[in-house]
Design a protein around this motif. Structure first.
Motif, PDB file in Angstrom:
ATOM      1  N   LEU B  66     -61.053  22.984 -85.936  1.00 39.84           N
ATOM      2  CA  LEU B  66     -61.578  23.909 -86.894  1.00 39.84           C
ATOM      3  C   LEU B  66     -63.254  23.454 -87.364  1.00 39.84           C
ATOM      4  O   LEU B  66     -63.379  22.268 -87.649  1.00 39.84           O
ATOM      5  N   LEU B  71     -65.826  28.109 -90.897  1.00 40.87           N
ATOM      6  CA  LEU B  71     -64.757  28.719 -91.637  1.00 40.87           C
ATOM      7  C   LEU B  71     -65.522  29.356 -93.140  1.00 40.87           C
ATOM      8  O   LEU B  71     -65.118  30.294 -93.802  1.00 40.87           O
ATOM      9  N   LEU B 204     -49.529  25.778 -88.492  1.00 38.77           N
ATOM     10  CA  LEU B 204     -50.860  26.521 -88.624  1.00 38.77           C
ATOM     11  C   LEU B 204     -51.331  26.906 -87.494  1.00 38.77           C
ATOM     12  O   LEU B 204     -51.407  26.304 -86.372  1.00 38.77           O
ATOM     13  N   LYS B 205     -51.695  27.971 -87.196  1.00 39.13           N
ATOM     14  CA  LYS B 205     -52.285  28.671 -86.099  1.00 39.13           C
ATOM     15  C   LYS B 205     -53.903  28.907 -86.515  1.00 39.13           C
ATOM     16  O   LYS B 205     -54.231  29.381 -87.352  1.00 39.13           O
ATOM     17  N   PRO B 206     -54.504  28.612 -85.471  1.00 36.83           N
ATOM     18  CA  PRO B 206     -56.055  29.075 -85.468  1.00 36.83           C
ATOM     19  C   PRO B 206     -56.368  30.515 -85.668  1.00 36.83           C
ATOM     20  O   PRO B 206     -55.357  31.420 -85.339  1.00 36.83           O
ATOM     21  N   LEU B 207     -57.427  31.027 -86.023  1.00 37.43           N
ATOM     22  CA  LEU B 207     -57.791  32.383 -86.280  1.00 37.43           C
ATOM     23  C   LEU B 207     -57.451  33.024 -84.624  1.00 37.43           C
ATOM     24  O   LEU B 207     -58.009  32.509 -83.864  1.00 37.43           O
ATOM     25  N   SER B 208     -56.928  34.208 -84.756  1.00 31.44           N
ATOM     26  CA  SER B 208     -56.667  34.724 -83.519  1.00 31.44           C
ATOM     27  C   SER B 208     -58.072  35.749 -83.123  1.00 31.44           C
ATOM     28  O   SER B 208     -58.747  35.848 -83.846  1.00 31.44           O
ATOM     29  N   GLU B 211     -58.243  38.398 -85.433  1.00 32.70           N
ATOM     30  CA  GLU B 211     -58.740  38.250 -86.570  1.00 32.70           C
ATOM     31  C   GLU B 211     -60.483  37.976 -86.950  1.00 32.70           C
ATOM     32  O   GLU B 211     -61.033  38.394 -87.565  1.00 32.70           O
TER      33      GLU B 211
END
Lengths: 186, 249
Positions: B66, B71, B204-208, B211
């Motif tokens: 990330l 962010l 936890l998943k990164p932003l798709s 998104e």
């Protein structure tokens, strides 16, 4: 000394066991042997297996602690990502309910402008109610033609002439209502 | 005594075998079966732990990948569109910026059922708020100006960074001055930040892509807010302890 063999011992211990009991004794001896080996081998296997599992357990526990600490150190990023994700979901829901209402005015302005346009209001189900004051019948006709054109262009639906008044000066007061097709704002 | 000795001598082999078999049975029921149960439960725990460790490793990889600066910029954009509290200042400021940009005069702003100026923690959400997942601040403004400019206000009010929705509006015309007066009933939104981060082992998943697309769409909207910087304070992150609001100062 095995029973049945010659012995200098005059006091034979097995002498009084019947052949039936001797058979039982033989089976018991075999059974105890097998059971002892079973308990011993299974016990050793279990102990070894337990040791291996325990070692792995401790190893994973240490690894988990180390990784948890690493994640804890990145708390800010995680918090930001989670909060951002929650907000993006809300933003998406808002964007889906966001409609541009400018077509209400745009369609009305195509029909009439102030001062001919005297009132404007919005009703249920995307309905617009307007009243217009026109100086002659010719303008009323051309406005009707414009309404038909807007219906053909799929800009408005279900137009209704709600009132029509012609006063002594020749002025025409018309009340109109129609539905506007709205599109998503973004 | 002699009788006992004789019996012992006679059944010595039975006694030894019996004792060994009894020992084996006790060892089986007291040692082997509980030991087997303990090991099988430990195997399950180790299996779960292995999965947890894998999840944690994946989580660390995601966290490492990330970009904190990116962010932060996303968070600032998101907060400026839908603040964490009612942020009445940004509502007024945005209306001020929008109307002055379009050259219309604001003759009134009214906020209805505003409640607490700060965010009410236990406020019951309406059905609509639950559906959208945000809190709504209803308000209305009265603007006056040429009809084209009033129209532009209505058009742009739903296309600016501090997200608004127009619930209803009306128009009235002053033929003498040639101005149009409009009362626009609007909604502003706010959404409190989540209060906790959940468990460390939570996936936890990164932003798709979807998104990111939404946040890019929001970032692309013009910020017409005047003077009040939106979201700069509230985008600061709380780090300790995990259960606190990550955006609060």
């Amino acid at each position: 000394m095995v029973s049945g063999q010659r012995s200098i011992n005059l006091f034979d211990t097995k002498a009084s066991l019947t052949p039936g009991w001797q058979l039982v004794e033989q089976y018991l001896r075999i059974a105890r042997q097998y059971m002892l080996w079973f308990v011993l081998i299974v016990g050793i296997v279990l102990v070894v297996f337990y040791g291996v599992i325990r070692f792995r357990f401790n190893q994973l526990e240490g690894e988990q602690k180390r990784l948890s600490q690493t994640i804890q150190n990145q708390n800010v990023k995680e918090g930001m990502l989670l909060a951002l994700r929650a907000r993006i979901t809300s933003l998406n829901n808002i964007l889906n309910t966001q409609f541009s209402v400018a077509p209400y005015i745009d369609t009305t302005l195509l029909l009439a402008r102030p001062p001919k346009l005297t009132s404007f209001s919005i009703g249920d189900k995307n309905t617009v109610q307007i009243s217009v004051n026109l100086p002659d019948i010719q303008e009323a006709v051309s406005m009707m033609e414009e309404i038909v054109k807007l219906v053909d262009e799929n800009k408005i639906r279900t137009p209704n002439l709600t009132s029509l008044t012609l006063d002594k000066n020749g002025d025409i007061m018309m009340g109109l209502s129609y539905s506007v097709i709205l599109k998503q704002a973004l | 005594m002699r009788l006992i000795r004789r019996i012992i001598r006679l059944y010595q082999s039975f006694i030894i075998s019996g004792a060994i078999i009894l020992f084996c049975l006790i060892a089986f029921f007291v040692g082997i079966i509980p030991g087997f149960n303990k090991i099988s439960s430990m195997v399950k725990i180790v299996y779960e732990q292995t999965k947890t460790v894998q999840q944690l490793e994946e989580k660390i990889n995601i966290l490492n990948a990330l970009d904190e600066t990116l962010l932060e910029s996303y968070a600032t954009a998101a907060i400026s569109a839908v603040p964490a509290d009612k942020s009445l200042g940004t509502i007024f400021s945005t209306i001020d910026g929008l109307t002055s940009q379009e050259g219309v005069a604001v003759s009134g702003i009214s906020l209805s059922s505003i409640g607490s100026v700060a965010t009410e923690a236990a406020k019951k959400l309406s059905q609509e708020e639950q559906k959208i997942g945000v809190n709504i601040v209803p308000f209305s403004i009265i603007v006056a100006g040429p009809i084209e400019q009033v129209r532009n206000v209505v058009e742009k009010a739903v296309k600016i960074r501090r997200l608004f929705r127009i619930r209803n509006f009306d128009l009235s015309f002053d033929n003498k001055s040639g101005t149009t007066k409009s009362t626009i009933q609007m909604d502003a939104y706010y959404a409190p930040n989540p209060k906790n981060l959940g468990k460390i082992s939570d996936v936890l998943k990164p932003l798709s892509d979807d998104e990111i697309q939404v946040i890019n769409k929001i970032s692309a909207l013009p910020l017409v807010t005047k003077s009040v910087p939106i979201g700069t304070d509230s985008s600061q992150i709380q780090t300790e302890p995990r259960s606190l609001d990550p955006f609060s100062p």
